[in-house]
Design an enzyme around this catalytic site. Structure first.
Site, PDB file in Angstrom:
ATOM      1  N   LYS A  30      -5.060  -0.195   2.091  1.00  0.00           N
ATOM      2  CA  LYS A  30      -6.377  -0.673   2.554  1.00  0.00           C
ATOM      3  C   LYS A  30      -6.541  -0.562   4.068  1.00  0.00           C
ATOM      4  CE  LYS A  30      -8.064  -3.649  -1.132  1.00  0.00           C
ATOM      5  NZ  LYS A  30      -6.919  -3.752  -2.079  1.00  0.00           N
ATOM      6  N   GLU A  73     -16.394  -9.517   2.659  1.00  0.00           N
ATOM      7  CA  GLU A  73     -15.987 -10.547   1.721  1.00  0.00           C
ATOM      8  C   GLU A  73     -14.590 -10.192   1.243  1.00  0.00           C
ATOM      9  OE1 GLU A  73     -18.164  -8.153   0.831  1.00  0.00           O
ATOM     10  OE2 GLU A  73     -16.725  -7.130  -0.461  1.00  0.00           O
ATOM     11  N   SER A  77       0.303   2.333  -4.165  1.00  0.00           N
ATOM     12  CA  SER A  77      -0.697   1.869  -3.198  1.00  0.00           C
ATOM     13  C   SER A  77      -0.269   0.668  -2.366  1.00  0.00           C
ATOM     14  CB  SER A  77      -2.010   1.558  -3.929  1.00  0.00           C
ATOM     15  OG  SER A  77      -1.781   0.649  -4.989  1.00  0.00           O
TER      16      SER A  77
HETATM   17  C1  LIG Z   1      -7.020  -3.392  -3.466  1.00  0.00           C
HETATM   18  C2  LIG Z   1      -5.854  -2.678  -4.018  1.00  0.00           C
HETATM   19  C3  LIG Z   1      -5.997  -1.666  -4.996  1.00  0.00           C
HETATM   20  C4  LIG Z   1      -7.295  -1.304  -5.647  1.00  0.00           C
HETATM   21  O1  LIG Z   1      -8.285  -0.812  -4.852  1.00  0.00           O
HETATM   22  P1  LIG Z   1      -8.789   0.708  -4.884  1.00  0.00           P
HETATM   23  O2  LIG Z   1      -9.972   0.657  -4.010  1.00  0.00           O
HETATM   24  O3  LIG Z   1      -9.111   1.072  -6.289  1.00  0.00           O
HETATM   25  O4  LIG Z   1      -7.693   1.540  -4.339  1.00  0.00           O
HETATM   26  C5  LIG Z   1      -4.864  -0.988  -5.410  1.00  0.00           C
HETATM   27  N1  LIG Z   1      -3.647  -1.289  -4.935  1.00  0.00           N
HETATM   28  C6  LIG Z   1      -3.468  -2.255  -4.005  1.00  0.00           C
HETATM   29  C7  LIG Z   1      -2.086  -2.536  -3.537  1.00  0.00           C
HETATM   30  C8  LIG Z   1      -4.552  -2.976  -3.522  1.00  0.00           C
HETATM   31  O5  LIG Z   1      -4.371  -3.951  -2.605  1.00  0.00           O
END
Ligand SMILES: *Cc1c(COP(=O)(O)O)cnc(C)c1O
Length: 418
Positions: free
Chosen positions: A102, A124, A389
């Site tokens: 993010k 938010e 992610s």
């Molecule tokens: C917020 C989040 C996501 C999901 O958000 P996308 O916008 O679909 O990428 C995925 N993995 C993590 C670790 C997150 O914090």
């Protein structure tokens, strides 16, 4: 595999169009005239400033010195050997500063705010992950930061509330309606419509009205671009499959688009939750249909009135009732595929990666890994590149309370497969 794209530059020229449409999806469906003015100024700012050589050079330097990019691509040899012949690789966004992807778009949004002469970032947050990433960007750029958060979520997400405050952000409690994410979105939009002369609104995913899906895609593009060249450098070839989890669709769109013209299968993994009934999952593409919510047209989970349907997943970052418009278009075109992984499959993947590789992933990311593990069990000699992610530190208490430390849960899952 259907693929009408010959190269990425041509794709970029075609999508989105000047009004922010990816085919029939996207656009701006807001009806508040003040907000429309604000978003037009935003789109204009993004399209001029963010393309300048100076902006690009500064963002590149920030990514390297502050965020720690490039993040590595890692070959999971232990896990691959355990499962058979399929080779699993991870793009390690968990090693990006603050522990997830993010920050990639939050730093871009913060830099844009600075160039546009704004003093404040507004957003938010639900579980608090986006709030923490944005508060980090605000601290870095010396900007004020108002994070709107439902009172119910404030009580549930104490560690992230502490982090945001530690970073100097102002956490604004939202006390109307159900006091959760939906009301926080409304409150943040309301604040933005009044404050847009001095502030910009920063979305947490590749959704929302134009220019957000385009802008977040561009800021996240670095994930897949790095991964593609790192993978080729390590192996001498492209992966057979590229996989990422899909909430609103930011880590996945960044991971996927650099591979759009390649002979590579692209798979988004949606949260299957605890079942296929509405309210038991958040698999918007798998179970949803076309509609308008939150100011854009896409594929979404709606109730009979067209309002956002209730969603559920054990990964709070994935429980969004829609996907970004670029996903919707590429799904229609057959270029992107979508599957689901259940709560339990994600937790199994989390435990397997922790115990076999020494990496504790976020439950969100574990959904993508769960699909790779499911495929690897088929025993094909292929390679799968997974976007990891984020890291799992935020999820530890929840996982231990509901699933223990792994041994019994893994045995139970193993028995269920037989
Ligand atoms: C917020 C989040 C996501 C999901 O958000 P996308 O916008 O679909 O990428 C995925 N993995 C993590 C670790 C997150 O914090």
């Amino acid at each position: 595999m259907s693929n009408k794209y010959r190269d990425y530059d041509n794709y970029l020229k075609e999508y989105p169009d000047e009004n922010g449409y990816f085919g029939k999806y996207g656009g701006n469906y807001l009806d508040d005239p003040e907000l429309i003015k604000a978003f037009n100024e935003y789109a204009e700012g993004y399209q001029t400033i963010a393309q300048s050589a100076q902006f690009i050079a500064e963002l590149r330097r920030i990514r390297k010195d502050f965020q720690g990019r490039p993040t590595p691509v890692y070959h999971c040899q232990n896990l691959s050997n355990l499962l058979g012949r399929t080779q699993i690789y991870l793009k390690r966004e968990d090693l990006n500063h603050t522990g997830a992807h993010k920050l990639n778009h939050c730093m871009g949004e913060g830099l844009l705010a600075k160039y546009m002469g704004k003093k404040k970032l507004i957003a938010e947050t639900g579980a608090g992950q986006h709030g923490v990433a944005l508060a980090t960007a605000a601290a870095y750029f010396g900007l004020e930061c108002d994070i709107y958060m439902g009172e119910v979520d404030i009580a549930k997400q104490a560690p992230n509330v502490t982090r945001m405050k530690m970073l100097g952000a102002n956490v604004v409690p939202v006390s109307f309606g159900l006091k959760t994410l939906k009301e926080a979105v409304d409150a943040a939009f309301m604040a933005y419509s009044k404050e847009y002369h001095d502030a910009i609104y920063c979305i947490g995913t590749a959704a929302g009205p134009h220019p957000f899906p385009l802008m977040v895609r561009d800021f996240q593009y670095v994930v897949g671009a790095e991964a593609r060249s790192q993978f080729i450098e390590q192996t001498g070839h492209l992966p057979d499959k590229v996989v990422a989890c899909v909430g609103g669709g930011s880590n996945s769109i960044g991971m996927f688009t650099p591979f759009i013209a390649d002979p590579v299968e692209i798979i988004g993994v949606e949260p299957g939750g605890r079942g296929s009934a509405l309210g038991d999952h958040a698999a918007s593409v798998t179970y949803g249909k076309e509609g308008v919510m939150h100011g854009f047209n896409s594929i979404m989970l709606a109730d009979e009135n067209g309002d956002p349907a209730p969603v559920y997943s054990n990964a709070s970052g994935l429980d969004y009732p829609a996907v970004g418009p670029e996903h919707a278009m590429l799904y229609d075109q057959g270029r992107f595929n979508y599957v689901t992984a259940s709560d339990d499959e994600a937790i199994e993947a989390l435990f397997m990666l922790s115990r076999n590789e020494g990496i504790i992933p976020a439950i969100e990311s574990s959904h993508a890994l769960a699909y790779a593990i499911r495929e690897a069990r088929k025993g094909k000699p292929e390679s799968i590149l997974v976007c990891l992610s984020g890291r799992g530190d935020k999820d530890l208490d929840y996982v231990v309370e509901h699933y223990g430390y792994g041994e019994e849960f893994l045995a139970k899952m193993e028995a269920a497969r037989k």
